[in-house]
Enzyme design. Structure first.
Site, short mmCIF file in Angstrom:
data_model
loop_
_atom_site.label_atom_id
_atom_site.label_comp_id
_atom_site.label_asym_id
_atom_site.label_seq_id
_atom_site.Cartn_x
_atom_site.Cartn_y
_atom_site.Cartn_z
N GLN A 22 60.01 -13.34 23.12
CA GLN A 22 58.74 -12.69 22.85
C GLN A 22 58.52 -12.36 21.37
O GLN A 22 57.39 -12.13 20.95
CB GLN A 22 58.61 -11.42 23.69
N ARG A 79 66.85 -1.80 22.09
CA ARG A 79 67.21 -2.74 23.15
C ARG A 79 66.59 -4.10 22.81
O ARG A 79 65.37 -4.20 22.67
CB ARG A 79 66.67 -2.23 24.49
N HIS A 123 67.08 -12.45 29.12
CA HIS A 123 65.68 -12.03 29.29
C HIS A 123 64.83 -13.30 29.40
O HIS A 123 63.93 -13.53 28.61
CB HIS A 123 65.25 -11.13 28.13
N ASN A 167 67.70 -8.96 32.65
CA ASN A 167 66.46 -8.22 32.68
C ASN A 167 65.60 -8.71 33.83
O ASN A 167 65.29 -9.91 33.91
CB ASN A 167 65.67 -8.42 31.38
N GLU A 168 65.24 -7.80 34.71
CA GLU A 168 64.28 -8.09 35.77
C GLU A 168 64.52 -9.42 36.49
O GLU A 168 63.69 -10.34 36.42
CB GLU A 168 62.85 -8.08 35.22
N ASN A 298 62.89 -0.51 34.90
CA ASN A 298 61.63 -0.80 34.22
C ASN A 298 60.50 -0.42 35.16
O ASN A 298 60.51 -0.78 36.34
CB ASN A 298 61.50 -2.31 33.92
N TYR A 300 56.11 0.14 35.30
CA TYR A 300 54.78 0.09 34.67
C TYR A 300 53.68 0.62 35.57
O TYR A 300 52.74 1.24 35.12
CB TYR A 300 54.44 -1.37 34.28
N GLU A 375 62.40 0.09 30.22
CA GLU A 375 61.05 -0.31 29.79
C GLU A 375 60.01 0.56 30.46
O GLU A 375 60.06 0.79 31.67
CB GLU A 375 60.71 -1.76 30.18
N TRP A 422 58.44 0.11 25.91
CA TRP A 422 58.06 -1.28 25.76
C TRP A 422 56.67 -1.31 25.16
O TRP A 422 55.78 -0.81 25.79
CB TRP A 422 58.05 -2.04 27.11
N GLU A 429 53.28 -12.03 25.33
CA GLU A 429 53.32 -11.41 26.65
C GLU A 429 53.30 -12.49 27.74
O GLU A 429 52.39 -12.58 28.54
CB GLU A 429 52.18 -10.40 26.81
N TRP A 430 54.32 -13.36 27.73
CA TRP A 430 54.54 -14.35 28.77
C TRP A 430 53.27 -15.13 29.10
O TRP A 430 52.64 -15.66 28.18
CB TRP A 430 55.20 -13.69 29.99
C1 PNW Z 1 58.39 -7.03 31.91
N1 PNW Z 1 54.68 -8.45 36.92
O1 PNW Z 1 57.77 -8.15 32.46
C2 PNW Z 1 59.33 -7.66 30.93
O2 PNW Z 1 60.65 -7.23 30.99
C3 PNW Z 1 58.80 -7.72 29.55
O3 PNW Z 1 59.35 -8.82 28.90
C4 PNW Z 1 57.29 -7.75 29.57
O4 PNW Z 1 56.72 -7.99 28.32
C5 PNW Z 1 56.83 -6.42 30.14
O5 PNW Z 1 57.42 -6.18 31.42
C6 PNW Z 1 55.32 -6.27 30.26
O6 PNW Z 1 54.80 -7.21 31.16
C7 PNW Z 1 57.00 -8.14 33.57
O7 PNW Z 1 53.92 -9.44 37.07
C8 PNW Z 1 56.15 -9.23 33.74
O8 PNW Z 1 54.75 -7.53 37.76
C9 PNW Z 1 55.39 -9.35 34.85
C10 PNW Z 1 55.47 -8.36 35.80
C11 PNW Z 1 56.32 -7.26 35.66
C12 PNW Z 1 57.08 -7.17 34.52
#
Ligand code: PNW
Length: 469
Positions: A22, A79, A123, A167-168, A298, A300, A375, A422, A429-430
């Site tokens: 990233q 991190r 990651h 990671n995740e 993590n 969100y 995160e 984060w 952002e993916w």
């Molecule tokens: C995490 N979802 O990713 C990652 O660990 C980070 O690299 C990323 O930038 C961050 O959260 C914010 O997105 C996710 O679709 C990506 O639920 C997608 C999901 C959750 C976490």
């Protein structure tokens, strides 16, 4: 009587997080090999705007400046992740001295600045050559990952505070192999469950390898994105059963083997129409369950699910990419309803209460395993003021509410050791490319200029005082 100021513990580990693909860029420099994210992002239609990580934040060249920002913010820890294809381009065999030197120098510079390095070994940037042989659906990948981990332990040694294996793995397995919105973009539920198991195995083998090199008391952790799913109708047994299914596929598939040494029978039963789980070999579960020094969480957002009776169109408002296949393997009779909001720019619901409840629930369930928030943060459509500042009150508000939730959990006796926002920088952002900005530091992608947002300056005060302003 005035209420005493609520304070975080003196030794609380405040930090910020990033990930190699990233931020680094320089994908063809220093002997780095291609990863699945290079392939994926260069495949038309996979990433918003056709964005790629080719340049990203150019951190590969600007790491010294970035460490300066971490230091200015007064953060105690950073991190970051190591790009496996940078240190071992093909994922097996030859290691790349130049790639190893990059991380070794970075770690030395962090330590010189008084910042603890918290490393993530994976990651999501798997060497493409390994994907060509099945990637995480191939059991061999777990063993190769452990060899890479062993080498990093030899190279970086006792300079690292915490070794995080993965990671995740939820995202790596289900977004990568079931819904296909992440690399390698496959859409095969059985493959995703095999990937989840091989990621579990990779965690156990890699953690053991790191401890073989550095000693049994080396801090080893894993970072999970634990899902909080509310039943649409808490009084409905069917809705609660739907949520239990989601919990199994989202959380227990990792928590079970990693912390308790078993997959829940309900998970095996509920996915038996997808796979027979024959990829789980005798002895695997003992290898996966290694002592965890820390569990990284993590968080969100939360979501809302119920039983889907087959009438009307099945709703999938779980924030994992509309229109794509579902990541919820085996959960065809579950649907996700939109949350009431408010939302971040990701369309993710803001729910700090769910965060507090999650920390309390996990902390009580695993009282011997300290927790770390590895995160938490938010994307918003930041505006740049004429003087170049970013007055991101919305991000400050998001962080304030989630810090408060963490403080609530601490006051309920939960052993929470630290918190990583984060992200340090706006970054790739993916599948949303550079469109979504999570940074507390703004990055101008034309000039690579870094500007701390108001949230960064506010965070600096939280870290300095141990209180939430
Ligand atoms: C995490 N979802 O990713 C990652 O660990 C980070 O690299 C990323 O930038 C961050 O959260 C914010 O997105 C996710 O679709 C990506 O639920 C997608 C999901 C959750 C976490």
């Amino acid at each position: 009587m005035s209420t005493p100021t609520r304070r975080f513990p003196e030794d609380f580990t405040w930090g910020s997080a990033t990930a190699s693909y990233q931020i680094e860029g320089a994908v063809a420099e220093g002997g780095r090999g291609p990863s699945i994210w290079d392939t994926f992002s260069h495949t038309p239609g996979k990433v918003l705007g056709g964005d790629t990580g080719d340049v990203a934040d150019d951190h590969y060249h600007r790491w010294a400046e970035d460490i300066g920002h971490i230091k200015d913010l007064g953060l105690k820890a950073y991190r970051f992740s190591i790009a496996w294809p940078r240190v071992q381009p093909g994922g097996r065999g030859e290691f790349n001295a130049e790639g190893i030197a990059f991380y070794s120098t970075l770690v030395d510079a962090l330590l010189a600045a008084g910042i603890e390095p918290v490393v993530t070994l994976y990651h999501w940037d798997l060497p493409q050559e390994l994907e060509d042989e099945g990637g995480w659906t191939n059991r061999q990948t777990a063993y190769l990952f452990a060899e890479y981990a062993r080498r990093m332990a030899q190279e970086l040694g006792d300079r690292i505070s915490v070794w995080t294996t993965l990671n995740e793995p939820w995202c790596a397995a289900y977004l990568g192999y079931a819904s296909g919105v992440h690399a390698p973009g496959r859409t095969d539920g059985a493959a995703a469950l095999a990937a989840a198991h091989h990621l579990n195995l990779a965690h156990g083998l890699a953690g053991a390898a790191v401890r073989e090199v550095l000693g049994a008391d080396t801090k080893v952790s894993v970072t999970l994105n634990l899902h909080v799913t509310h039943p649409v109708d808490p009084d409905s047994a069917a809705d609660r059963a739907a949520v239990a299914k989601i919990d199994d596929v989202g959380n227990e598939v990792f928590l079970g083997p990693m912390l308790e040494g078993a997959y829940p029978q309900s998970l095996l039963d509920n996915t038996s129409h997808v796979t027979d789980w024959s990829f789980v070999h005798d002895g695997d579960l003992a290898l996966i369950r290694i002592p965890l020094s820390i569990l990284g969480v993590n968080y969100y957002s939360s979501s809302r699910a119920r039983f889907y009776d087959g009438t009307g169109e099945r709703q999938q408002a779980d924030g994992h990419g509309d229109g794509a296949g579902s990541p919820w393997v085996g959960c065809e009779d579950v649907e996700f309803l939109p949350q009431p909001g408010p939302y971040t720019a990701m369309g993710w619901n803001i729910d700090p209460d769910a965060f507090r409840d999650l920390l309390v629930r996990i902390g009580r369930r695993f009282p011997d395993t300290p927790l770390m928030v590895t995160e938490n943060g938010a994307a918003f459509d930041d505006e740049v003021a004429p003087d170049g500042a970013v007055h991101d009150e919305n991000r400050i508000d998001y962080l304030r509410r989630h810090f408060t939730a963490a403080l609530d959990a601490l006051e309920q006796g939960i052993d929470l050791r630290g918190y990583f926002v984060w992200s340090l920088l706006d970054n790739f952002e993916w599948s949303f490319g550079y469109e979504r900005r999570f940074g507390i530091i703004r990055v101008d992608y034309d000039t690579q200029l870094r500007t701390p947002k108001d949230s960064a300056l506010w965070y600096r005060e939280v870290v300095r005082t141990g209180t939430i302003g």
